[in-house]
Write a protein that holds these residues in place. Structure first.
Motif, PDB file in Angstrom:
ATOM      1  N   ARG A 255      72.686  53.765  68.802  1.00  0.00           N
ATOM      2  CA  ARG A 255      71.607  54.858  68.099  1.00  0.00           C
ATOM      3  C   ARG A 255      71.984  56.300  68.248  1.00  0.00           C
ATOM      4  NH1 ARG A 255      68.330  57.774  71.037  1.00  0.00           N
ATOM      5  NH2 ARG A 255      67.815  57.043  73.307  1.00  0.00           N
ATOM      6  N   LEU A 283      69.826  49.538  63.304  1.00  0.00           N
ATOM      7  CA  LEU A 283      69.277  49.538  64.557  1.00  0.00           C
ATOM      8  C   LEU A 283      68.411  48.297  64.636  1.00  0.00           C
ATOM      9  CD1 LEU A 283      68.336  53.313  65.403  1.00  0.00           C
ATOM     10  CD2 LEU A 283      70.354  51.941  66.325  1.00  0.00           C
ATOM     11  N   GLU A 288      63.602  51.793  68.461  1.00  0.00           N
ATOM     12  CA  GLU A 288      65.072  52.792  68.531  1.00  0.00           C
ATOM     13  C   GLU A 288      65.334  53.404  67.467  1.00  0.00           C
ATOM     14  OE1 GLU A 288      68.813  49.778  69.719  1.00  0.00           O
ATOM     15  OE2 GLU A 288      67.625  48.486  68.268  1.00  0.00           O
TER      16      GLU A 288
END
Length: 302
Positions: A255, A283, A288
């Motif tokens: 990420r 993701l 996230e």
């Protein structure tokens, strides 16, 4: 959608109901978006979810089978709320050596481009594909041949000419396995395809193919915007790490904020194109995506 719903959307927009990430809304004005995990069944609910997250851009909210009245209601809601619909994904393999697969991919690209045109999205996006019969987005010995380049040009022209869009664009996203894999490769395709409705979907991570590029990816990002800026219609946001203790380079997506992609350069270049969205992808959880947005918004605010 009735008038009351549109009035409520307008009130939400004017009030700036961006409670998720206020620094993003108040300081950067960056158009950023994420896939949505919350369910919605009307444009009003869709807008409320986006504004709660702090998004000023969105993936296309409807599928290829949506009727025209539904499509137009989402387009109108997005305009009222100042949300840019970034892209319609046409993920498929029009280069497949299997004719049935290639034909189905061509049809999907045409329908996706038509949807992008009808809903007013910045672009319709696909990768070029692959000559591999099973792996639609993977390596093949013929992927970088002159014949493959010519096939990409021919197929892309046919897709665009089938729809003849007036306000959206058909774009190809770079992949390390096939054209376009670099800024110069994009320029070659732009010239060869020779259609006003062909443009660029920028994902710098997909162009990082060596440690040399990895450690100087800020230069790569600057090069892309310098050479392709007017043609860029949407961007993808993710990050990259170079694995340790391997004899051959191996990269892994993470990420934004956990890797080495130069987001200070990326955000600085995007500021020059304020209507080009930055869309997070790949993701697994809403958390996230929230963390990735927070990281980018803090870079933008600084």
């Amino acid at each position: 959608m009735n008038r009351r719903h549109f009035h409520k959307i307008a009130l939400l927009a004017s009030a700036g109901a961006l409670t998720g990430i206020p620094t993003l809304a108040s300081n950067s004005r960056l158009r950023i978006g994420v896939p949505l995990f919350e369910k919605y069944d009307n444009p009003e609910a869709w807008v409320q979810i986006l504004q709660k997250l702090g998004c000023r851009a969105a993936y296309c909210p409807v599928g290829l089978d949506a009727d025209i009245s539904t499509i137009k209601s989402y387009e109108k809601a997005a305009k009222i709320a100042d949300i840019v619909i970034s892209e319609v994904g046409a993920w498929s393999n029009p280069l497949s050596p299997d004719k049935a697969t290639a034909d189905a991919a061509f049809e999907k690209c045409v329908r996706s481009l038509q949807l992008a045109e009808e809903i007013g999205a910045n672009c319709c996006v696909n990768i070029a594909g692959s000559r591999h019969k099973e792996n639609w987005s993977g390596p093949h010995e013929e992927n970088f041949s002159e014949d493959t380049f010519d096939q990409i040009v021919e197929v892309t022209r046919k897709i665009i000419d089938e729809v003849n869009p007036k306000r959206t664009f058909f774009t190809l996203e770079a992949m390390p396995w096939i054209f376009p894999e670099s800024a110069d490769s994009y320029l070659q395709l732009l010239k060869a395809i020779d259609r006003k409705a062909f443009a660029v979907h920028l994902d710098p991570v997909n162009m990082v193919t060596s440690p040399a590029i990895f450690y100087k990816n800020g230069d790569l990002i600057k090069e892309c915007f310098a050479k392709l800026g007017p043609h860029i219609k949407s961007c993808h946001a993710k990050d990259l790490v170079l694995k340790q203790r391997t004899f051959m380079p191996q990269f892994e997506e993470v990420r934004p904020g956990l890797g080495k992609m130069d987001y200070r350069v990326f955000v600085a270049e995007l500021r020059k194109l304020p209507e080009v969205p930055l869309m997070l992808e790949h993701l697994q959880t809403a958390e996230e995506y929230r963390e990735g947005m927070t990281f980018i918004s803090e870079i933008a605010a600084s």
